[in-house]
Design an enzyme around this catalytic site. Structure first.
Site, PDB file in Angstrom:
ATOM      1  N   ASP A 160       5.511  19.371  48.649  1.00  0.00           N
ATOM      2  CA  ASP A 160       6.030  18.307  49.623  1.00  0.00           C
ATOM      3  C   ASP A 160       5.472  18.570  50.957  1.00  0.00           C
ATOM      4  O   ASP A 160       5.220  19.609  51.419  1.00  0.00           O
ATOM      5  CB  ASP A 160       7.502  18.305  49.279  1.00  0.00           C
ATOM      6  N   GLU A 219      12.488  15.063  51.578  1.00  0.00           N
ATOM      7  CA  GLU A 219      13.802  15.058  52.015  1.00  0.00           C
ATOM      8  C   GLU A 219      14.788  13.842  52.192  1.00  0.00           C
ATOM      9  O   GLU A 219      15.804  13.875  52.374  1.00  0.00           O
ATOM     10  CB  GLU A 219      13.731  15.788  53.543  1.00  0.00           C
TER      11      GLU A 219
END
Length: 393
Positions: free
Chosen positions: A77, A138
């Site tokens: 990520d 997130e």
């Protein structure tokens, strides 16, 4: 402690520089433009096929093996957090109010380090490797948009692995478990509307605060009385506000919260019970209750076969068995489509003051754990026969 072999150790300075560069340019979800450009540059310089702009800022790198009968993906990520960094690192964030406080810079670095290793040892690579750099983990989540963009189908991905640095596990070790490892997550908003009035004449009003208090208490009974005690689940209301002043009965109250569970049927039953309680509060307190629920990430469920291969590759002596965690990860969207394994890479080091939790302004990790991550991936690829051994390993 997992040993780092020579053929990986020679990458140390390059890997450390990547980590330092990425840590200085933290960006929010779907806005990782500098980060994306940096990753593209590294991959292109390695001669890896690069596919850009997937789900806005996402990137895929493809390295073909000599046989190409199977394709395994590794995911990192890319996004950071709106946290003001307070470490004394000389490579601290250059973007005010933003920080890689969840270690995504480490995840990207490890994957780029793996790409460097495999590009240098391409003759030993039998099957295809896909490097997925995903935006917005997130929030609001970049895995699902990448899947919807066709990443899994376009590259014929058969299985996927991912990791997360974890300060609760000692540096030099990994932690994993088969089956449920991280929870399914959702979030909800509540708006309770009554009728405002003077505090001295409460019978002329409908008190939204009293109704909210009753709702909060009732929601806390869901897990204790509506969920099997052997199942893990959480209902948390983390924010509540309402009212105007001390002597005025509140006409509105707002609440925000989250739900976590490991099983989808448990998760759905909690949602149903929340709706039933909200209806009951409306009747009992003569007010309206608006409940808005948003499903976020599914549970991280590790494939049993991948788990067994992973532990055998790393060595049982280096692997901690970890209890299921109530935190969430959108890597789970990939696992709903293809077999996947997600594990924690230990980064805790009292000696180096790497003791702070994820999302903390003081979070740091020992740089040498980056090499551990690369080593673990390489060992797995060798164990499953995708990568043939090196003479200097």
């Amino acid at each position: 402690m997992i040993s780092i072999e020579k053929s990986i150790a020679v990458l140390e300075e390059e890997v450390y520089q990547i980590a330092r560069d990425l840590h200085q340019i933290p960006e929010s979800g779907f806005e990782e433009y500098k980060t994306s450009a940096y990753i593209i540059s590294v991959l292109e310089n390695l001669g890896i096929d690069v596919f850009k702009g997937i789900a806005q800022t996402g990137i895929v790198g493809l390295l073909r093996g000599s046989e190409g009968k199977e394709t395994i993906a590794f995911r990192a990520d890319m996004d950071a957090l709106s946290v003001e960094e307070k470490t004394d690192s000389p490579y601290g964030s250059k973007h005010p109010g933003m920080m890689h406080a969840c270690g995504h810079d480490a995840h990207m670095t490890i994957l780029l380090g793996l790409a460097k290793y495999l590009a240098r040892h391409k003759n030993n690579l039998r099957q295809n490797i896909v490097f997925i750099f995903q935006p917005a983990e997130e929030g609001p989540g970049g895995a699902e948009p990448m899947i919807q963009a066709g990443v899994l189908d376009q590259f014929h991905i058969d299985k996927i692995l991912g990791l997360h640095v974890f300060p609760e596990v000692e540096a030099g070790r990994v932690a994993v478990r088969p089956g449920p490892m991280m929870a399914q997550a959702g979030e909800f908003d509540l708006l309770i509307k009554g009728r405002s009035g003077h505090g001295a004449i409460p019978h002329m009003a409908k008190d939204a605060i009293v109704a909210a208090a009753a709702l909060v208490s009732s929601y806390q009974s869901i897990v204790s009385r509506s969920v099997d005690p052997l199942e893990g689940a959480i209902v948390t209301i983390g924010k509540m506000w309402g009212g105007e002043r001390r002597n005025i009965i509140a006409g509105e109250v707002h609440l925000e919260g989250t739900v976590r569970a490991f099983r989808e049927d448990v998760f759905e039953s909690i949602k149903r019970r929340m709706g039933q309680i909200a209806k009951g509060i409306e009747t009992a307190y003569e007010c309206s209750v608006e409940l808005v629920f948003r499903d976020m990430y599914p549970a991280v469920i590790n494939d049993e076969s991948l788990y067994e291969d992973f532990v055998a590759a790393v060595g049982k002596e280096h692997v901690d068995s970890i209890a299921p965690q109530m935190i969430a990860e959108d890597f789970s969207f990939f696992q709903k489509e293809v077999p996947g394994l997600f594990f924690f890479l230990g980064v805790r080091s009292e000696k180096q003051n790497c003791i702070y939790p994820l999302h903390n302004c003081l979070f740091q990790y020992p740089e040498e754990t980056l090499m551990t991550g690369i080593q673990v991936y390489v060992q797995y690829l060798r164990h499953v026969g995708i990568l043939t051994p090196e003479d200097d390993a």
